[in-house]
Write a protein that holds these residues in place. Structure first.
Motif, mmCIF file in Angstrom:
data_model
loop_
_atom_site.group_PDB
_atom_site.id
_atom_site.type_symbol
_atom_site.label_atom_id
_atom_site.label_comp_id
_atom_site.label_asym_id
_atom_site.label_seq_id
_atom_site.Cartn_x
_atom_site.Cartn_y
_atom_site.Cartn_z
ATOM 1 N N GLU A 1 -14.070 57.213 -15.076
ATOM 2 C CA GLU A 1 -14.723 57.405 -16.371
ATOM 3 C C GLU A 1 -15.194 56.070 -16.954
ATOM 4 O O GLU A 1 -16.289 55.976 -17.506
ATOM 5 N N LYS A 2 -14.375 55.044 -16.826
ATOM 6 C CA LYS A 2 -14.726 53.721 -17.358
ATOM 7 C C LYS A 2 -15.967 53.167 -16.677
ATOM 8 O O LYS A 2 -16.924 52.722 -17.330
ATOM 9 N N THR B 1 -18.190 54.809 -14.841
ATOM 10 C CA THR B 1 -19.326 55.703 -15.085
ATOM 11 C C THR B 1 -19.960 55.371 -16.432
ATOM 12 O O THR B 1 -21.181 55.277 -16.555
ATOM 13 N N SER B 2 -19.139 55.181 -17.442
ATOM 14 C CA SER B 2 -19.633 54.834 -18.773
ATOM 15 C C SER B 2 -20.396 53.508 -18.752
ATOM 16 O O SER B 2 -21.496 53.400 -19.309
#
Length: 119
Positions: free
Chosen positions: A4-5, A7-8
């Motif tokens: 998630e990190k 990807t963000s």
């Protein structure tokens, strides 16, 4: 969490921060290189200059994110992009390193046209 990190962070380069020189200088590793979708090899400064000069860049839709965690401080992110009208499908790979300054920085990026994609 790491998926998630990263990807963000990756998606910030597809949006408003794409033209932010200060952000680019922070997120791109000093040794950053890229092999563009058209097959050109560019360095960090060329990338920053190109992105900050860009006007009216089309939206980039990203999907199918997959993470390969090599070490605690190095990871590879694979994903797919396409323009909203369904053109320019690409397969992309980004290599990220967790730096001494406690930030993830993009070391390498490559975009390759997806087989059978519309230009």
């Amino acid at each position: 969490m790491l998926l998630e990190k990263l990807t963000s962070l990756e998606c910030t380069l597809h949006g408003a921060k794409r033209n932010d020189r200060k952000w680019l200088e922070q997120i791109l590793h000093p040794e950053f290189t890229e092999i563009t979708r058209s097959g050109l090899r560019v360095n960090r400064q060329e990338t920053i200059d190109s992105l900050t000069a860009e006007e009216g860049a089309p939206a980039i839709l990203s999907s199918d994110f997959r993470l390969i965690s090599i070490r605690d401080d190095f990871a590879i992110l694979h994903y797919r992009t396409i323009h909203p009208e369904g053109t320019r499908a690409s397969l992309r790979t980004s290599c990220w390193e967790y730096s001494d300054s406690r930030h993830w920085r993009l070391v390498f990026h490559q975009g390759t046209p997806e087989a059978g994609s519309l230009e």
